[in-house]
Design a protein around this motif. Structure first.
Motif, PDB file in Angstrom:
ATOM      1  N   TRP A 160       0.840  -1.203   0.000  1.00 60.87           N
ATOM      2  CA  TRP A 160       0.000   0.000   0.000  1.00 60.87           C
ATOM      3  C   TRP A 160       0.874   1.252   0.000  1.00 60.87           C
ATOM      4  O   TRP A 160       0.630   2.200  -0.755  1.00 60.87           O
ATOM      5  N   ALA A 161       1.897   1.270   0.879  1.00 61.08           N
ATOM      6  CA  ALA A 161       2.796   2.420   0.970  1.00 61.08           C
ATOM      7  C   ALA A 161       3.569   2.626  -0.330  1.00 61.08           C
ATOM      8  O   ALA A 161       3.859   3.763  -0.716  1.00 61.08           O
ATOM      9  N   ALA A 162       3.906   1.536  -1.012  1.00 62.79           N
ATOM     10  CA  ALA A 162       4.613   1.661  -2.289  1.00 62.79           C
ATOM     11  C   ALA A 162       3.754   2.397  -3.310  1.00 62.79           C
ATOM     12  O   ALA A 162       4.258   3.187  -4.123  1.00 62.79           O
ATOM     13  N   ALA A 163       2.444   2.164  -3.276  1.00 60.70           N
ATOM     14  CA  ALA A 163       1.538   2.805  -4.232  1.00 60.70           C
ATOM     15  C   ALA A 163       1.167   4.215  -3.826  1.00 60.70           C
ATOM     16  O   ALA A 163       1.023   5.099  -4.682  1.00 60.70           O
ATOM     17  N   THR A 164       1.002   4.466  -2.530  1.00 55.93           N
ATOM     18  CA  THR A 164       0.459   5.743  -2.069  1.00 55.93           C
ATOM     19  C   THR A 164       1.454   6.627  -1.331  1.00 55.93           C
ATOM     20  O   THR A 164       1.224   7.823  -1.171  1.00 55.93           O
ATOM     21  N   GLY A 165       2.540   6.038  -0.813  1.00 60.28           N
ATOM     22  CA  GLY A 165       3.490   6.795  -0.022  1.00 60.28           C
ATOM     23  C   GLY A 165       3.051   7.004   1.413  1.00 60.28           C
ATOM     24  O   GLY A 165       3.697   7.733   2.164  1.00 60.28           O
ATOM     25  N   GLN A 166       1.961   6.365   1.817  1.00 59.05           N
ATOM     26  CA  GLN A 166       1.462   6.524   3.179  1.00 59.05           C
ATOM     27  C   GLN A 166       0.693   5.273   3.605  1.00 59.05           C
ATOM     28  O   GLN A 166       0.567   4.317   2.839  1.00 59.05           O
ATOM     29  N   VAL A 167       0.161   5.303   4.829  1.00 63.31           N
ATOM     30  CA  VAL A 167      -0.597   4.180   5.377  1.00 63.31           C
ATOM     31  C   VAL A 167      -2.004   4.659   5.702  1.00 63.31           C
ATOM     32  O   VAL A 167      -2.199   5.809   6.095  1.00 63.31           O
ATOM     33  N   ALA A 168      -3.005   3.781   5.527  1.00 62.77           N
ATOM     34  CA  ALA A 168      -4.398   4.120   5.802  1.00 62.77           C
ATOM     35  C   ALA A 168      -5.041   3.004   6.624  1.00 62.77           C
ATOM     36  O   ALA A 168      -4.392   2.006   6.961  1.00 62.77           O
ATOM     37  N   LEU A 169      -6.328   3.160   6.917  1.00 61.87           N
ATOM     38  CA  LEU A 169      -7.021   2.203   7.783  1.00 61.87           C
ATOM     39  C   LEU A 169      -7.090   0.807   7.166  1.00 61.87           C
ATOM     40  O   LEU A 169      -6.880  -0.189   7.868  1.00 61.87           O
ATOM     41  N   LEU A 170      -7.397   0.709   5.869  1.00 63.03           N
ATOM     42  CA  LEU A 170      -7.541  -0.614   5.257  1.00 63.03           C
ATOM     43  C   LEU A 170      -6.262  -1.446   5.364  1.00 63.03           C
ATOM     44  O   LEU A 170      -6.328  -2.605   5.802  1.00 63.03           O
ATOM     45  N   PRO A 171      -5.092  -0.929   4.981  1.00 62.00           N
ATOM     46  CA  PRO A 171      -3.888  -1.758   5.152  1.00 62.00           C
ATOM     47  C   PRO A 171      -3.571  -2.070   6.606  1.00 62.00           C
ATOM     48  O   PRO A 171      -2.985  -3.116   6.893  1.00 62.00           O
TER      49      PRO A 171
END
Length: 298
Positions: A160-171
């Motif tokens: 997820w971080a590779a795609a977005t550069g951050q972390v969110a609730l779903l991951p």
């Protein structure tokens, strides 16, 4: 007069591949890929390939360092005696250099080619598996799998971080799912491998607390795992494809876990325990696959 120890023949590529624990790596790479594909943004194909390569190399590096440190344990367990180090096909120093080099390369490549957030989480995952689980926990406490389970739960976060550069609730929920899945998965294995763990002096739960306690803990850990597995659907983070799949598969997991917890007898010794262990692997593959299908088909 001293006699020099015989030199080991050079290890071939198959021994180095075996050091990376390729069967374990398959699930790690798959959950990392699914975390990436479930992200709300698309990543360029070349960067996606690089990120998955780094996840695979990082997982392989952790596996190599694990085998370097646990060569003595592996030598006395039937399940692991054929690995390159206990079988005498490789020098321990070669395994150490291979693991350290692969770790550094995977993290540096992830940071330079993808982003620093993914590289940082990858580094934490390697260090956690090697230092926290392998060195600190595994030989000291029956909670080794409980705490150490975090090591195998990082890949969805990394993807997820590779795609977005951050972390969110779903991951984070995906991380929690793998974290809570790990104890019933490994304790099911430990129930029918108890003699091996006892021989190696590894304090797995069946060895130190007994079969009855282990069965009860499998049932207890399945409850929060089930909640976390289904949670993304009612929280609106996924659609019906994932939700229905999660409900059905988790119900099947729960039935097997309940049979194991109750000590139900199958037609073969440890039949339900072996079925739970095998199904738990399939469970994770399908539920993460449903997550991607939900993202791309819904």
């Amino acid at each position: 007069m001293t006699i020099a120890a015989p030199l080991l023949p050079p290890a071939d590529w198959r021994d180095f591949l075996a050091l990376t624990k390729p069967r374990v790596m398959t699930l790690v790479v798959f959950t990392g890929l699914c975390g990436m594909l479930a992200a709300p943004v698309q990543i360029a194909p070349v960067l996606a390939f690089t990120a998955i390569l780094c996840i695979a190399l990082g997982a392989g590096a952790a596996g190599a360092l694990n085998q370097w440190y646990e060569a003595d344990i592996d030598a006395v367990m039937k399940r692991t005696a054929g690995r390159p180090l206990p079988a005498g096909r490789m020098d321990r120093q070669a395994a150490l250099h291979f693991g350290v080099g692969l770790s550094a390369f995977s993290v540096i490549l992830m940071g330079l080619a993808v982003n620093l957030a993914a590289a940082a989480i990858l580094l934490v995952s390697i260090l956690f598996y090697v230092l926290i689980y392998t060195v600190w926990l595994k030989r000291r406490t029956p909670q080794n799998i409980v705490i150490g389970g975090a090591a195998g739960a990082f890949p969805p976060l990394i993807g997820w971080a590779a795609a977005t550069g951050q972390v969110a609730l779903l991951p984070v929920l995906l991380f929690s799912l793998v974290f809570l899945w790990t104890p019933p998965h490994f304790w099911a294995l430990a129930l029918f491998m108890e003699a091996d763990y006892a021989k190696a002096g590894v304090p797995m739960l069946p060895v130190v607390a007994g079969e009855k306690v282990t069965r009860r803990q499998i049932g207890l850990y399945t409850i929060p795992m089930a909640i976390v597995a289904i949670a993304p659907w009612p929280l609106g983070l996924t659609g019906a494809i994932y939700g229905i799949t999660a409900v059905v598969l988790t119900a099947a997991f729960g039935v097997l876990a309940a049979l194991v917890a109750a000590g139900a007898k199958a037609s073969k010794p440890m039949g339900y325990e072996k079925k739970l262990f095998a199904f738990s692997i399939l469970y994770l593959f399908i539920i993460f696959g449903a997550l991607v299908a939900d993202r791309w088909l819904a």
